[in-house]
Every structure is written in structure tokens, then in C-alpha cells.
Design a protein around this motif. Sequence first.
Motif, mmCIF file in Angstrom:
data_model
loop_
_atom_site.group_PDB
_atom_site.id
_atom_site.type_symbol
_atom_site.label_atom_id
_atom_site.label_comp_id
_atom_site.label_asym_id
_atom_site.label_seq_id
_atom_site.Cartn_x
_atom_site.Cartn_y
_atom_site.Cartn_z
ATOM 1 N N PHE A 150 0.825 -1.211 0.000
ATOM 2 C CA PHE A 150 0.000 0.000 0.000
ATOM 3 C C PHE A 150 0.857 1.258 0.000
ATOM 4 O O PHE A 150 0.423 2.305 -0.444
ATOM 5 N N SER A 151 2.033 1.146 0.577
ATOM 6 C CA SER A 151 2.897 2.313 0.729
ATOM 7 C C SER A 151 3.912 2.375 -0.410
ATOM 8 O O SER A 151 4.416 1.347 -0.863
ATOM 9 N N PRO A 152 4.264 3.582 -0.867
ATOM 10 C CA PRO A 152 5.241 3.728 -1.942
ATOM 11 C C PRO A 152 6.662 3.525 -1.433
ATOM 12 O O PRO A 152 6.921 3.496 -0.223
ATOM 13 N N TRP A 153 7.592 3.426 -2.373
ATOM 14 C CA TRP A 153 8.991 3.224 -2.033
ATOM 15 C C TRP A 153 9.508 4.264 -1.038
ATOM 16 O O TRP A 153 10.314 3.957 -0.164
ATOM 17 N N GLY A 154 9.031 5.491 -1.170
ATOM 18 C CA GLY A 154 9.504 6.551 -0.288
ATOM 19 C C GLY A 154 9.205 6.299 1.168
ATOM 20 O O GLY A 154 9.831 6.913 2.047
ATOM 21 N N VAL A 203 20.920 2.548 -5.721
ATOM 22 C CA VAL A 203 20.033 3.628 -6.152
ATOM 23 C C VAL A 203 18.621 3.337 -5.643
ATOM 24 O O VAL A 203 18.036 2.283 -5.951
ATOM 25 N N LYS A 204 18.097 4.257 -4.878
ATOM 26 C CA LYS A 204 16.750 4.095 -4.338
ATOM 27 C C LYS A 204 15.725 4.145 -5.460
ATOM 28 O O LYS A 204 15.775 5.034 -6.320
ATOM 29 N N PRO A 205 14.792 3.186 -5.503
ATOM 30 C CA PRO A 205 13.748 3.217 -6.530
ATOM 31 C C PRO A 205 12.927 4.502 -6.452
ATOM 32 O O PRO A 205 12.898 5.178 -5.418
ATOM 33 N N GLU A 206 12.239 4.823 -7.527
ATOM 34 C CA GLU A 206 11.408 6.017 -7.594
ATOM 35 C C GLU A 206 10.478 6.066 -6.380
ATOM 36 O O GLU A 206 9.665 5.157 -6.158
ATOM 37 N N PRO A 207 10.582 7.126 -5.541
ATOM 38 C CA PRO A 207 9.836 7.163 -4.268
ATOM 39 C C PRO A 207 8.327 7.033 -4.404
ATOM 40 O O PRO A 207 7.675 6.524 -3.494
ATOM 41 N N SER A 208 7.756 7.463 -5.529
ATOM 42 C CA SER A 208 6.298 7.435 -5.674
ATOM 43 C C SER A 208 5.785 6.092 -6.181
ATOM 44 O O SER A 208 4.570 5.865 -6.207
ATOM 45 N N GLY A 209 6.675 5.195 -6.580
ATOM 46 C CA GLY A 209 6.242 3.896 -7.085
ATOM 47 C C GLY A 209 5.882 2.942 -5.968
ATOM 48 O O GLY A 209 6.374 3.054 -4.847
ATOM 49 N N TYR A 210 5.018 1.983 -6.281
ATOM 50 C CA TYR A 210 4.564 1.004 -5.292
ATOM 51 C C TYR A 210 5.207 -0.352 -5.574
ATOM 52 O O TYR A 210 4.927 -0.966 -6.601
ATOM 53 N N PRO A 211 6.082 -0.827 -4.688
ATOM 54 C CA PRO A 211 6.734 -2.118 -4.931
ATOM 55 C C PRO A 211 5.819 -3.295 -4.624
ATOM 56 O O PRO A 211 4.909 -3.211 -3.795
ATOM 57 N N SER A 212 6.067 -4.391 -5.293
ATOM 58 C CA SER A 212 5.474 -5.662 -4.882
ATOM 59 C C SER A 212 6.356 -6.241 -3.781
ATOM 60 O O SER A 212 7.460 -5.747 -3.514
ATOM 61 N N GLY A 213 5.894 -7.316 -3.158
ATOM 62 C CA GLY A 213 6.731 -7.964 -2.167
ATOM 63 C C GLY A 213 8.044 -8.432 -2.768
ATOM 64 O O GLY A 213 9.103 -8.327 -2.147
#
Length: 454
Positions: free
Chosen positions: A56-60, A77-87
Motif C-alpha cells: 500500500f505504501s510507496p517506495w519513499g 540507487v533508491k527506486p522512484e519514491p512514488s512507485g509502489y513495490p510488490s513484495g
Amino acid sequence: MNATATTDLPVLVIGAGPTGLAAAAHLVDRGIAPLVLEAGPAAGAAVREWAHVRLFSPWGEVVDPAAEKLLAPTGWVKPEPSGYPSGGDWAELYLQPLADVLGERVRYDARVTGVSRTGRDRIVDADRETQPFVIQYENADGREHRVLARAVIDASGTWSTPGPAGGSGLAALGEKSATDHIAYRVPDLKHPATRARYAGKRTAVIGSGASAFTALAYLADLAKSQDGTGTHATWILRRGISGSTFGGGEADQLPARGALGLAAKAAVDGGYADAVTGFRTEAVERDADDRLVLIGEDGHRLDPVDEVIVLTGFRPDLSFLDELRLGLDERLQAPVELAPLIDPNQHSCGTVYPHGVNELSHPEQDVYLVGMKSYGRAPTFLAMTGYEQVRSIAAALAGDREAAERVELTLPETGVCGGAGLFDQPEADEAATAGCCATPGPLTIGATAPTGVC
């Protein structure tokens, strides 16, 4: 062993998941040596089991600041903060790189089987707090080992102990003998064998939280596909359907969670799932066609189904902590000071406030349950909350009491009454809807779910 020697020992962290690895990162940042014991073969072993589910929470919000600091010199490199990762994304792109940086501080295939004080079982008072902890663990081949530690941070989670189908908290009669047709996780319908298991079948989904929403949405998508004709879900809720059943929708300040609730509602409204409310499973029987029949506490029998997915939450495994003096709430099995802040019987609406070492302490000094495990059976956990917990604990272990008691986290308002609760991992529970309106007695709802007010 004297007190000075004890402080030279590492802090033992149980579990190399998001909170456990964050704990290790904060300890390193404080100049304290951690030792992480992970039962699985890789970092985030439990997270990898729900690799197909999106957070539910974005990478950030799911990368710990101390962990990011530790990773930065490696070129990570940190993934795009606004993207939503899968498990799976979370494990591969963040947790494993973090564990790799920690290196030999993390031991895999190391399942903790017991924790105590050296020479002191839970009865003995004499010089108890001056004795180091002794931790016993087993490797995958069954070999036993022991290590000593100055403190213990248990971040082992609750994933290994899912709740049963039975409405009383016990397994329903016949549930254990029917496990060939019962699953306790959200199915990965992109996997061919799993897809074939549910395609064209009738499946009962038991639960009212985010995991149930996800399963309903997945099954509805399968029903719409070319190979899914005839797929149908029966959604079984122990309570009633109200305006809050599907979460906060567009009002939820965790938009991905709100969208998931709306997808579950669409599955019901679109006729891909029927809802049965006020049903508490007492027994599971097989009919002449080897299909499963769920029987309620009042004797009500539901139509046969081919498969059952039980998503009634998780509970902590406390068995290996039995020689320690823990102070746990009698209902939630969470630390007594934390329990009132997260009790779903009282807090079906609003925010779970940030907390730290004061709320997580036990009668046994320097023992802490963190992450999902600290919440016991409560379903309202966010990764951000776990990161704040271990930041505070690491500061306390370093002797920085001011930092330990300072709150360094602001959580988003939920925008939800009841519903799935606040958490990133698929571990919601029926308790999340406690305190909201309920419909008494079993009632089968058609394509349109009624609304209500909490």
C-alpha cells in the motif's frame, strides 16, 4: 560473566525482514554490533512468499533512513519514491542488498528455537539482569548452535502462524483434514499451477481485511479471463457489511489501499462474488463429490465449494520466548503499553501513533518485540512504524535516552473507519472491523452490497 563483558556482546536480531534489517542498520549507525538470525535462505524470506502482492505504501515510505545511509556508499540507487513495490520488488531491490551490506552479521537458515538468560530460567531472580542472553538456533540440517547477546530484538513477524477458519480462533472441525483444498495465503494466479487450481472453480474467501480484498480482486480478474469462465467466489465475513467494509476508498490517504477496497467491492457488485455475512465457521465437511461444505456455529450450511482461502489474520509465535519474562496484553498478545494504542476493539478509526522503546519494553530488560510481532494479533501495521520502533530501541541501547524518547515519525491519517487497517504486509484480520456496524445472523447478499454507517 560480568556486566562489562556483556556489553561487548552483539545485539541479537531475530529475522532478516524489513524491520529486522532496519534494526541492524540502526545498531550499526550507533556503533553497536548486531547479529541477525534469519530462518529462511535469503533476506525477506517471508516477504518473498507474497512476492506477487503489491504494498500500500510507496517506495519513499518503505526504505528505512539508516538502511539507506548504509546502502549509499555501495552505489545503491533508491527506486522512484512514488512507485509502489510488490513484495518481490521489496525483497530483491532493497532487503537483499541491505543484508548483503551487513554481510557476516546476517546468518541464514538459522531458526531460533529458544531464548533465555545464561544460567537463569524464567523463575530465577538472582543477578538476572547481569547475565547475557543465550539464544539457541538450528540450521536447515538440524544442527544446533548457541550464541550469547547483550539484548534481543525479535522481528520474526507473524507470517508463519496464520489464523484458522474457525470462528472461535481454533481450527474448525475437519479443517486440518481438508488442507489439500484450503490455502492460508493470497494465491498467485499468475503461476500456472495455482491458476489452474482456481480457474472455473467456486472458492470461499474467509476474511474481511486487505488480504481478502486482494483475493477477491484476483479471482474476479480470473473470472473475466478466457481461461477463467465459471470462476466464482463466496466471500465469508464474520461480521456484517457496512459503509466501512471496503475501507476508505477515495478518502483513504493510502490510495493503493483505498483502490484495493474498491476493487473488492467491484467484484461483489459485478456478480463475481457473493457475500455471506454474520457467518462463523464451526466445521468443514466433504460432500460426495469431494467438495467442501462450511458449517456455521448455528448449524447453517453453505453451498459446496471447490477451494477455501482463509485470510483471518496472523498471530505471534511466542513459543521460543517461553523462558523470558514478557509483559503481554491478554487479548492482543502485544506489549501491555502498546496494546491500548493499537487495540482494534477501541481503535477502528483514526491513527496508530508512533511509539518506541517505552511502549515496547518488557519486565525482562533489553528484550523487544518489534514490527508485526509487536502488534500481536492487531492488524494495523505500517513498515514506517517498525522503522521508528527500532530507531528508538537502538538509541536506548546506545544510552541516548533523549533520542529514544523523541518521536521522529509522522504517520498519515487513515481516512478509514474499520476496513483493512494500516499495514503494508498482507496480514489483516477480521478484528480490523471491530467497533463498526455489524449485521446479526447469516445473511446472503446479492450483487449489490448494502451500505451503513460506523
